[in-house]
Write a protein that holds these residues in place. Structure first.
Motif, PDB file in Angstrom:
ATOM      1  N   LEU A 239      -6.027  -9.819   2.568  1.00  0.00           N
ATOM      2  CA  LEU A 239      -5.704  -9.006   2.399  1.00  0.00           C
ATOM      3  C   LEU A 239      -4.214  -8.674   2.281  1.00  0.00           C
ATOM      4  CD1 LEU A 239      -7.390  -5.777   2.799  1.00  0.00           C
ATOM      5  CD2 LEU A 239      -5.646  -5.582   4.492  1.00  0.00           C
ATOM      6  N   LEU A 240      -3.989  -7.503   0.588  1.00  0.00           N
ATOM      7  CA  LEU A 240      -2.830  -7.219  -0.001  1.00  0.00           C
ATOM      8  C   LEU A 240      -2.803  -5.472   0.862  1.00  0.00           C
ATOM      9  CD1 LEU A 240      -0.310  -7.552  -1.253  1.00  0.00           C
ATOM     10  CD2 LEU A 240      -1.448  -6.467  -3.386  1.00  0.00           C
ATOM     11  N   LEU A 241      -1.790  -5.772   1.624  1.00  0.00           N
ATOM     12  CA  LEU A 241      -1.464  -4.206   2.043  1.00  0.00           C
ATOM     13  C   LEU A 241      -0.565  -3.510   1.294  1.00  0.00           C
ATOM     14  CD1 LEU A 241      -2.139  -2.166   4.214  1.00  0.00           C
ATOM     15  CD2 LEU A 241      -0.957  -3.543   6.428  1.00  0.00           C
ATOM     16  N   LEU A 242      -0.796  -2.588   1.516  1.00  0.00           N
ATOM     17  CA  LEU A 242       1.054  -1.716   0.546  1.00  0.00           C
ATOM     18  C   LEU A 242       1.456  -0.907   0.597  1.00  0.00           C
ATOM     19  CD1 LEU A 242      -1.804  -0.564  -2.801  1.00  0.00           C
ATOM     20  CD2 LEU A 242      -0.858  -3.170  -2.486  1.00  0.00           C
ATOM     21  N   ASN A 243       3.240  -0.757   0.461  1.00  0.00           N
ATOM     22  CA  ASN A 243       3.618   0.342   1.118  1.00  0.00           C
ATOM     23  C   ASN A 243       4.006   0.327   2.451  1.00  0.00           C
ATOM     24  OD1 ASN A 243       5.761   2.244   1.134  1.00  0.00           O
ATOM     25  ND2 ASN A 243       4.242   3.561   0.386  1.00  0.00           N
ATOM     26  N   VAL A 244       3.775  -0.971   3.131  1.00  0.00           N
ATOM     27  CA  VAL A 244       4.132  -1.005   4.466  1.00  0.00           C
ATOM     28  C   VAL A 244       5.187  -0.550   5.086  1.00  0.00           C
ATOM     29  CG1 VAL A 244       2.937  -2.996   4.608  1.00  0.00           C
ATOM     30  CG2 VAL A 244       5.202  -3.216   4.304  1.00  0.00           C
ATOM     31  N   SER A 245       4.496   0.548   6.581  1.00  0.00           N
ATOM     32  CA  SER A 245       5.868   1.205   7.443  1.00  0.00           C
ATOM     33  C   SER A 245       5.530   0.601   8.747  1.00  0.00           C
ATOM     34  CB  SER A 245       5.032   2.466   7.278  1.00  0.00           C
ATOM     35  OG  SER A 245       4.020   2.250   7.664  1.00  0.00           O
ATOM     36  N   GLN A 246       6.078   1.365   9.485  1.00  0.00           N
ATOM     37  CA  GLN A 246       5.866   0.796  11.063  1.00  0.00           C
ATOM     38  C   GLN A 246       4.917   0.871  11.790  1.00  0.00           C
ATOM     39  OE1 GLN A 246       8.927   2.709  10.109  1.00  0.00           O
ATOM     40  NE2 GLN A 246      10.863   1.537  10.290  1.00  0.00           N
ATOM     41  N   SER A 247       3.909   1.831  10.954  1.00  0.00           N
ATOM     42  CA  SER A 247       2.823   2.274  12.143  1.00  0.00           C
ATOM     43  C   SER A 247       2.134   0.866  11.710  1.00  0.00           C
ATOM     44  CB  SER A 247       2.145   3.324  11.464  1.00  0.00           C
ATOM     45  OG  SER A 247       2.310   3.491  10.896  1.00  0.00           O
ATOM     46  N   ASP A 248       2.142   0.643  10.585  1.00  0.00           N
ATOM     47  CA  ASP A 248       1.264  -1.154  10.109  1.00  0.00           C
ATOM     48  C   ASP A 248       1.923  -2.177  10.705  1.00  0.00           C
ATOM     49  OD1 ASP A 248       0.574  -0.045   8.041  1.00  0.00           O
ATOM     50  OD2 ASP A 248       1.266  -0.219   6.879  1.00  0.00           O
ATOM     51  N   GLU A 249       2.121  -1.993  12.054  1.00  0.00           N
ATOM     52  CA  GLU A 249       3.283  -3.893  12.500  1.00  0.00           C
ATOM     53  C   GLU A 249       2.006  -3.294  13.652  1.00  0.00           C
ATOM     54  OE1 GLU A 249       7.397  -5.288  13.676  1.00  0.00           O
ATOM     55  OE2 GLU A 249       7.189  -2.976  14.049  1.00  0.00           O
ATOM     56  N   ARG A 250       1.317  -4.476  13.623  1.00  0.00           N
ATOM     57  CA  ARG A 250       0.104  -4.196  14.059  1.00  0.00           C
ATOM     58  C   ARG A 250      -0.010  -6.029  14.040  1.00  0.00           C
ATOM     59  NH1 ARG A 250      -2.757   0.684  15.845  1.00  0.00           N
ATOM     60  NH2 ARG A 250      -1.895   2.438  14.990  1.00  0.00           N
ATOM     61  N   LYS A 251      -1.309  -6.292  15.018  1.00  0.00           N
ATOM     62  CA  LYS A 251      -1.929  -7.160  14.692  1.00  0.00           C
ATOM     63  C   LYS A 251      -3.506  -7.231  14.210  1.00  0.00           C
ATOM     64  CE  LYS A 251      -2.033 -10.632  18.361  1.00  0.00           C
ATOM     65  NZ  LYS A 251      -2.576 -11.643  19.570  1.00  0.00           N
TER      66      LYS A 251
END
Length: 307
Positions: free
Chosen positions: A102-114
């Motif tokens: 999966l390509l996740l675009l424009n990551v931010s702190q809220s994407d810091e997960r498992k």
């Protein structure tokens, strides 16, 4: 029979592998970049029409957990969380090879997960044929440190203060002060780390040391996650050399200025002298003309007078 030590070592390795599988792969991405979460099913040739692929947040407490869904070869956004709308892509040219990354675009702190990737096969009945867990960790590089000082303290202790600052990094950094004369580590007097609205940190550290004639101080900002270590340094000898160089440059500039002023003065004096000579020449020429006229008139009178 294997020695007990070998058996214990093998058991430890199995435990570490099990923990790694439970924790998942770790992917490190910089803030604002695109992150690729890996999920590869090493099976035979696949028919996408008989597959369902779900990317989910691996947290049972999440109210919405669907990050991306692929059903019968088509993206399905009906259950996708709003936070991930228009920010996820599968690698379509690799799906037939079992690559469901999966390509996740424009990551931010809220994407810091498992995250968890689940692949299901739907033939006669639905069964899970593959699943993987991926942990996304974010990071941002700190700016080049600015080292200020030394500032002489007013308490007459002979100490001076240095300060070291850096901004826009993530996560929190480690700060080190090194005395380069003997490579010893020095403890900071103060350390302040500030969290900003954009999720990045700034750091300010101060150091008080006894002033010496050969101070060599270096400040390090370490970002462990990115394995980055940037520094700024102060060298007393260098500062003196720089001061001498600047003084020498100032003297050279002063000498050149004086030389130019002297040349200009000489040119002005020569111009004035030329003007004076011209004036004297014209004045003398006018007197000669007057004398010639007088003498001519006198001779004419003599010729005209009766004998």
């Amino acid at each position: 029979m294997e020695p007990r030590g070998c058996g214990f070592l093998l058991l430890s390795l199995h435990i570490l592998r099990a923990v790694a599988v439970l924790e998942g792969k770790i992917v490190i991405s910089k803030l604002g970049d695109n992150a690729t979460l890996s999920c590869i099913y090493p099976g035979k040739e696949l028919s996408l029409n008989n597959l369902r692929v779900y990317w989910q947040i691996d947290d049972v407490q999440e109210q919405c957990s669907v990050v991306h869904a692929l059903i019968s070869g088509q993206d399905n956004e009906s259950e996708q969380c709003i936070h991930f709308k228009n920010r996820t892509q599968l690698l379509w040219d690799r799906l037939g090879e079992g690559d469901f990354s999966l390509l996740l675009l424009n990551v931010s702190q809220s994407d810091e997960r498992k995250y968890k990737c689940v692949v299901l096969q739907t033939n006669e009945y639905t069964r899970v044929v593959h699943q993987e867990k991926v942990v996304l960790r974010l990071a941002a590089s700190y700016s080049q440190p600015i080292l200020s000082g030394p500032v002489t303290n007013s308490d007459s202790t002979g100490e001076v203060t240095f300060s070291c600052s850096s901004d826009n990094g993530y996560p929190e950094p480690n700060v080190y002060w090194i005395n380069r004369t003997d490579n010893s580590r020095m403890l900071p007097s103060e350390l302040s780390i500030t969290l900003h609205d954009d999720g990045t940190y700034s750091v300010l550290s101060t150091l008080k040391v006894k002033a010496t004639s050969d101070m060599q101080i270096e400040c390090f900002i370490e970002n462990k996650r990115l394995q980055e270590n940037i520094s700024a340094n102060y060298t007393q000898e260098k500062q003196n050399n720089d001061s001498n160089t600047e003084s020498h440059k100032d003297l050279e500039k002063g000498g050149r200025g004086a030389q130019a002023a002297g040349i200009i003065s000489i040119v002005i004096l020569l111009a004035l002298l030329a003007v004076l000579i011209c004036w004297l020449w014209k004045h003398r020429s006018s007197k000669l003309v007057s004398y010639t006229d007088v003498q001519t008139n006198g001779d004419n009178r003599k010729l005209n007078s009766p004998v």
